[in-house]
Design a protein around this motif. Structure first.
Motif, PDB file in Angstrom:
ATOM      1  N   SER A 666       5.267   5.635  23.241  1.00  0.00           N
ATOM      2  CA  SER A 666       4.736   5.357  24.576  1.00  0.00           C
ATOM      3  C   SER A 666       5.244   6.385  25.583  1.00  0.00           C
ATOM      4  N   ARG A 668       6.362   9.442  25.033  1.00  0.00           N
ATOM      5  CA  ARG A 668       5.816  10.799  24.817  1.00  0.00           C
ATOM      6  C   ARG A 668       4.351  10.868  25.254  1.00  0.00           C
ATOM      7  N   MET A 669       3.630   9.728  25.147  1.00  0.00           N
ATOM      8  CA  MET A 669       2.241   9.726  25.609  1.00  0.00           C
ATOM      9  C   MET A 669       2.174   9.903  27.119  1.00  0.00           C
ATOM     10  N   GLU A 670       3.123   9.326  27.833  1.00  0.00           N
ATOM     11  CA  GLU A 670       3.149   9.497  29.288  1.00  0.00           C
ATOM     12  C   GLU A 670       3.413  10.939  29.699  1.00  0.00           C
ATOM     13  N   GLU A 679      -2.180  14.935  16.815  1.00  0.00           N
ATOM     14  CA  GLU A 679      -2.621  16.081  17.626  1.00  0.00           C
ATOM     15  C   GLU A 679      -2.466  17.401  16.867  1.00  0.00           C
ATOM     16  N   LEU A 722      -5.435  14.769  27.808  1.00  0.00           N
ATOM     17  CA  LEU A 722      -4.844  13.445  28.013  1.00  0.00           C
ATOM     18  C   LEU A 722      -5.823  12.613  28.825  1.00  0.00           C
ATOM     19  N   GLU A 731      -5.516  -0.670  22.858  1.00  0.00           N
ATOM     20  CA  GLU A 731      -5.560   0.758  23.126  1.00  0.00           C
ATOM     21  C   GLU A 731      -6.558   1.420  22.179  1.00  0.00           C
ATOM     22  N   SER A 750      -4.442   9.996  19.269  1.00  0.00           N
ATOM     23  CA  SER A 750      -3.467   8.906  19.338  1.00  0.00           C
ATOM     24  C   SER A 750      -3.510   8.297  20.718  1.00  0.00           C
ATOM     25  N   ALA A 751      -2.958   7.095  20.815  1.00  0.00           N
ATOM     26  CA  ALA A 751      -2.998   6.379  22.092  1.00  0.00           C
ATOM     27  C   ALA A 751      -1.833   5.412  22.164  1.00  0.00           C
ATOM     28  N   ALA A 762      -4.503   8.019  26.185  1.00  0.00           N
ATOM     29  CA  ALA A 762      -4.929   8.517  24.876  1.00  0.00           C
ATOM     30  C   ALA A 762      -4.943  10.037  24.908  1.00  0.00           C
ATOM     31  N   LEU A 763      -4.564  10.628  23.798  1.00  0.00           N
ATOM     32  CA  LEU A 763      -4.746  12.061  23.587  1.00  0.00           C
ATOM     33  C   LEU A 763      -5.930  12.244  22.647  1.00  0.00           C
TER      34      LEU A 763
END
Length: 805
Positions: A666, A668-670, A679, A722, A731, A750-751, A762-763
């Protein structure tokens, strides 16, 4: 018999014959196949013969789609009738969860290039009049599903290979394999000796035996499998349209038409392994196992309920034949680690779905040095030495028994666990950790609240982990967190030639002593082989870190390019473990355990030091996957528990908490940070995925340089972006499509929910024209379209000041 060959394929089933054909199709002529009895004599001859392209993994889907499309061409080339039938196929759902999954699958099929559609009960009855649809919610319909004659297809591959100059030696059993010392193999058979530059193990039921000839225990196991064929059914007499292939996912069965009757197969529970100690050499020649209908009673009752017509039909034949399973159900393909010029093409459970694609993938690999695209899902190097015979037995039985069950994205199946644990495992269990598993190693996902069960409910939507993970993320951003990071791989390179070797192996610039760099690794094609982190501790000593589940895959690559002397490589992944600290108070926490100066001046961002932590010698690196101030402590596993115990005590008044991998994902997604398999993978180039800034294009020589330069000078047609998603209770998931109006412009990689910015993120890769910041798009989530927009910068600390604090 030809005594010198470029390649020798062992095994005359559909997979071996496909490998032989594809080697010749791609240009090799000096090739042959040996078969102990007759072609198809193992498990190919009694296969049900159905084929389809549907698979949740994109690599497997690609090879299955290729296989399905190949059959008409193969029939034309060889002149051999393969008995092709294309009646289409139905994957049926009878529960709400299954229907949700099928809706999500159809959306992902768009990303995979598959033309499927959802149909309701009325359409199902029209396509398959003998099916009882009460309780059925719907199905996926695939017009390209069908079935064929297994013997005809196998012989078509063989004939096409012969037309291209290949030799096939039947009634020729391999007795032994020995290296010649010249990089080739001496293959001893009961008809004489052959020297082959390359050997391919496509021995099917006997693949374990052929593996043991070179000291390798292949992770596969034969399982008994039943299907029955009915007498002719009056309801099918004179009909003009053939019944579709039906997979009743909730009933765990499959059905197809066989002449004017039907073939019904079941995956019963519990599964029944066969020949656990090894396959007898004398087994075969159209030999079947004794049927055991008593064991199938419950499974057959489901089949007779779904197809009531079977109650009044006679049974023409009952087939119980063994075929091989791996722990995850995917094939074992590629160069066997540690055994030069010895290749695997075995463990192919669904030979007539996958055999053509397996043959192409392996032949491409052998001839061109790498497969076409990401093939890790079938690469033999996805397994390590944790995959013991006992482990394979447990996992293969589990996979067979759960063949048609829903595999939830947040579910880790229980068989074969625990196999490996870090030194912190029991301590984290005591703190109510919920564990996942990767490469046989247990690692913490999150920490359930005290007094609640330490288990996550499988679901396609937000799970019971949502609240606890939110608390971990918020505390990590405000105070700090501690994570067991033992699941990452660690390699040590030493020697006078280490610098030159790594400089050529890695596309990034090597760090100076005491520093850390992100160093992508490329294949000759310019595709990614790794998103590695390199630390330099001395002039001739480097440590390279990566994803733990890739360690056998990476070690094989390292070994293939290792010079004859001057550098040695050690895999420290098992003997060493790691603890990650991250958050604004992580420096204070680390400082309490070491006498070393860890101030920003003495220990800046992207640097590494050897220091005593608690009472243990450790390697500490200052880097961050979360975007916060952070450190990684790497030490021998025997020291790890003592370090953790001190950290746990010192963390109390600082407000730092334990966190799991969900929190890391979470956070790293931010920050919009990518990870491997999502990715980053062999499907992408550095420019596409945003890693080009870490490629040293001006280095005079590194693997993949020429291709990387071409990639740099030809802007890609898609970009990694992103997305801020207007999600509700779930998600986005891997490969779900991204839309601009009705145009599919990309897909999700990923998300995760961003708990400290309160956004679903989400990426994903989208076409250039849809990649501009604030572009309004839609993404499919569990079959429903949700609005999203492209973010121009990450929602948390876009300048990166926190991790450099």
């Amino acid at each position: 018999m030809q005594r010198h060959l470029r390649a020798l394929v062992i095994g005359g089933g559909v997979v071996g014959c496909s490998v032989l054909y594809h080697l010749t199709k791609l240009g090799w002529r000096d090739v042959a196949l040996v078969e102990r009895r007759e072609l198809t004599a193992g498990s190919s001859w009694h296969a049900a013969g159905a084929f389809h392209a549907l698979n949740s993994d994109p690599a497997m889907s690609r090879l299955q789609a290729y296989t399905v499309a190949l059959y008409p061409e193969l029939q034309k080339i060889s002149g051999q009738d393969v008995g092709l039938h294309y009646p289409g196929g139905l994957n049926v759902a009878a529960t709400k969860e299954r229907w949700d999954l099928l809706r999500a699958d159809v959306a992902r099929h768009r990303t995979m290039g598959l033309d499927t559609q959802l149909v309701g009960p009325a359409e199902i009855r029209d396509l398959c009049p003998i099916m009882e649809t009460r309780g059925v919610l719907g199905a996926i319909y695939d017009p390209m599903e069908g079935h064929l004659d297994p013997a005809g297809a196998t012989h078509a591959f063989a004939k096409a290979a012969r037309l291209n100059g290949a030799q096939i030696y039947r009634q020729t059993r391999v007795l032994a394999l020995a290296p010649t010392g010249r990089g080739s193999w001496e293959v001893s058979t009961d008809q004489g000796t052959i020297e082959a530059e390359h050997v391919v193990n496509a021995a099917g039921l006997w693949a374990r035996e052929v593996g043991r000839m070179v000291g390798v225990d292949l992770p596969l196991l034969p399982m008994e499998h039943h299907y029955l064929i009915t007498e002719d059914l009056p309801q099918l007499a004179g009909v003009s349209r053939e019944l579709p292939v039906v997979v009743d996912l909730d009933g765990e069965m499959y059905m197809r038409q066989e002449r004017r009757g039907v073939l019904l197969g079941v995956y019963e529970t519990p599964a029944t392994p066969w020949a656990v100690a090894g396959t007898p050499w004398e087994y075969g020649d159209n030999e079947l196992l004794p049927p055991d209908l008593e064991r199938l009673t419950a499974a057959l009752e489901k089949g007779f309920t779904r197809f009531p017509i079977l109650h009044s039909s006679g049974i023409r034949r009952i087939v119980n034949g063994p075929f091989t399973f791996t722990p995850d159900g995917n094939p074992l393909v590629g160069p066997v680690p540690g055994v030069p010029n010895y290749w695997a093409a075995c463990g192919v459970m669904a030979g007539f779905c996958q055999g053509g694609g397996v043959g192409l993938a392996l032949a491409t690999w052998m001839i061109h040095g790498e497969p076409d695209g990401d093939a890790f899902a079938l690469d033999i190097a996805r397994f390590g030495d944790y995959a013991t015979r006992a482990y394979v037995l447990d996992k293969a039985r589990e996979f067979y028994s759960r063949r048609f069950r829903i595999a939830y994205p947040n579910e880790y199946w229980p068989a074969g666990r625990p196999s490996r644990t870090s030194a912190l495992h029991s301590r984290l269990i005591a703190r109510n950790a919920v564990h996942g598993v990767s490469y046989g190693l247990e690692y913490p996902l999150y920490f359930a609240p005290r007094g609640e069960p330490a288990e996550e409910v499988p679901t396609l939507r937000r799970s019971s982990a949502f609240g606890p993970v939110a608390a971990e993320c918020r505390t990590a951003r405000s105070h700090g967190a501690i994570l067991d990071a033992s699941s990452f791989s660690r390699f040590e390179f030493t020697g006078p030639a280490a610098e030159g070797y790594l400089d050529r192996l890695l596309a990034g610039r090597l760090p100076q002593i005491g520093r850390v760099r992100l160093t992508p690794m490329l294949a000759p094609s310019g595709r990614l082989m790794g998103d590695l982190t390199t630390l330099r501790l001395a002039a001739e000593r480097f440590l390279v870190f990566g994803s733990g589940y890739l360690q056998a895959w990476h070690l094989r690559w390292f070994s293939e390019h290792l010079p004859s002397g001057g550098v040695s490589v050690r895999n420290l992944s098992i003997d060493w473990g790691g603890i990650a600290l991250f958050g604004p108070r992580s420096r204070q926490l680390l400082a309490r355990l070491t006498a070393a100066d860890v101030s920003d001046t003495a220990f800046p961002f992207m640097s590494a030091r050897l220091m005593d932590v608690a009472l243990a010698p450790a390697l500490v690196a200052r880097l961050s996957v979360t975007g916060e101030l952070g450190y990684e402590i790497h030490a021998p596993q025997v020291c790890l528990a003592a370090i953790y115990d001190r950290l746990a005590v010192e963390a109390l008044d600082l407000g730092c908490v334990d966190a799991g991998m969900y929190a890391l994902l979470s956070l790293r997604m931010e920050k919009g940070f990518g990870i491997w398999t999502r990715e980053f993978s062999r499907d992408y180039t550095p420019l596409e995925c945003g890693l080009s800034r870490f490629v040293a294009y001006d280095k005079p020589d590194f693997i993949g340089r020429e291709a990387a330069l071409r990639d740099r000078d030809a802007p890609p047609g898609r970009r990694l972006v992103l997305l801020d998603v207007d999600a509700h209770d779930a998600e986005a998931n891997y490969l779900e499509p991204v839309w601009a109006e009705e145009e599919r412009v990309g897909f999700v990689t990923s998300a995760a929910y961003g708990h400290t910015c309160n956004r679903s993120l989400a990426l994903g890769y989208v076409a250039n024209h849809a990649a501009a910041p604030d572009t309004a798009l839609h993404v499919t989530i569990v079959g429903e379209r949700r609005a999203c927009r492209v973010l121009g910068e990450p929602p948390i600390d876009p300048s990166g000041s926190r991790m450099r604090a």
